[in-house]
Write a protein that holds these residues in place. Structure first.
Motif, mmCIF file in Angstrom:
data_model
loop_
_atom_site.group_PDB
_atom_site.id
_atom_site.type_symbol
_atom_site.label_atom_id
_atom_site.label_comp_id
_atom_site.label_asym_id
_atom_site.label_seq_id
_atom_site.Cartn_x
_atom_site.Cartn_y
_atom_site.Cartn_z
ATOM 1 N N VAL A 35 0.832 -1.274 0.194
ATOM 2 C CA VAL A 35 0.099 0.087 0.105
ATOM 3 C C VAL A 35 0.736 1.436 -0.108
ATOM 4 N N LEU A 36 0.597 1.997 -0.850
ATOM 5 C CA LEU A 36 1.463 3.368 -1.049
ATOM 6 C C LEU A 36 0.481 4.694 -0.386
ATOM 7 N N LEU A 37 1.307 5.235 0.561
ATOM 8 C CA LEU A 37 0.575 6.391 1.213
ATOM 9 C C LEU A 37 1.074 7.718 0.633
ATOM 10 N N SER A 38 0.211 8.524 1.041
ATOM 11 C CA SER A 38 0.710 9.828 0.523
ATOM 12 C C SER A 38 1.921 10.545 0.781
ATOM 13 N N ASP A 39 2.596 10.216 1.979
ATOM 14 C CA ASP A 39 4.106 10.496 1.913
ATOM 15 C C ASP A 39 5.106 9.727 1.421
ATOM 16 N N GLY A 40 4.666 8.733 0.512
ATOM 17 C CA GLY A 40 5.595 8.149 -0.180
ATOM 18 C C GLY A 40 5.867 6.508 0.463
ATOM 19 N N SER A 41 5.696 6.430 1.772
ATOM 20 C CA SER A 41 5.960 5.179 2.409
ATOM 21 C C SER A 41 5.001 4.180 1.907
ATOM 22 N N VAL A 42 5.580 2.815 2.049
ATOM 23 C CA VAL A 42 4.860 1.688 1.760
ATOM 24 C C VAL A 42 4.686 0.718 3.013
ATOM 25 N N VAL A 43 3.357 0.289 2.846
ATOM 26 C CA VAL A 43 3.223 -0.896 3.897
ATOM 27 C C VAL A 43 2.859 -2.072 3.498
ATOM 28 N N THR A 44 3.293 -3.116 3.799
ATOM 29 C CA THR A 44 2.936 -4.595 3.085
ATOM 30 C C THR A 44 2.255 -5.398 3.947
ATOM 31 N N GLY A 45 1.500 -6.426 3.392
ATOM 32 C CA GLY A 45 0.942 -7.347 3.995
ATOM 33 C C GLY A 45 0.920 -8.595 3.033
ATOM 34 N N ALA A 46 0.941 -9.854 3.793
ATOM 35 C CA ALA A 46 0.657 -11.191 3.039
ATOM 36 C C ALA A 46 -0.413 -12.024 3.654
ATOM 37 N N ASN A 47 -0.833 -12.818 3.000
ATOM 38 C CA ASN A 47 -2.049 -13.421 3.545
ATOM 39 C C ASN A 47 -1.781 -14.375 4.666
ATOM 40 N N PHE A 48 -2.468 -14.599 5.398
ATOM 41 C CA PHE A 48 -2.389 -15.346 6.587
ATOM 42 C C PHE A 48 -3.838 -16.287 6.854
#
Length: 150
Positions: A35-48
């Motif tokens: 996921v791209l956020l407005s400040d350019g940071s990226v948050v990830t996730g994997a299926n669980f």
């Protein structure tokens, strides 16, 4: 922020890395999301996955729940998703782009309505260069969300 090819590639690469951490012993189908956020940071996730199948979590939901936990749901601009059947080493494989399931489209819509923007969804293949670009509003037309509760 302009969503360039470089940003797309960054998200797909991050989603592929996240898919390496998928916990999918039942389906053997690994999915990663970035996921791209407005400040350019990226948050990830994997299926669980869970032995009680209905309790399993999709990669997009994991990533967006993490974003929400940080109070950043309104800052979501784009999401990259990849997935594929896992090989013996647990690596997602496949040349066909994978898109978010219906439930995840609804979860992405929550971020879209909270942030008052349409979200770009890049659907990539686990391997190779195939990436499809969609707007959430095309993937989930006439969506139900927070605005419908007002």
């Amino acid at each position: 922020m302009i969503l360039t090819d470089e940003i797309r590639d960054r998200l797909i690469t991050a989603a592929r890395e996240a898919a390496r951490r998928a916990y999918a012993p039942y389906s053997r189908f690994g999915v990663g999301a970035a996921v791209l956020l407005s400040d350019g940071s990226v948050v990830t996730g994997a299926n669980f996955e869970n032995a009680s199948y209905g309790l399993s979590l999709c990669a997009e939901t994991v990533a967006l729940a993490t974003v929400s936990s940080a109070g950043r749901l309104a800052d979501v601009l784009a999401i990259g998703v990849i997935g594929g059947a896992m090989d013996a080493e647990g690596i997602a494989r496949g040349l066909t782009p994978v898109g978010p399931c219906g439930r995840c489209r609804q979860v992405i819509n929550e971020a879209a309505q909270v942030g008052d923007r349409d979200i770009v969804v890049w659907c990539g293949a686990a391997e190779g260069d195939a990436v499809d670009r969609h707007m959430l509003s095309d993937l989930l037309p006439h969506a139900f969300g927070p605005r419908d509760l007002q």
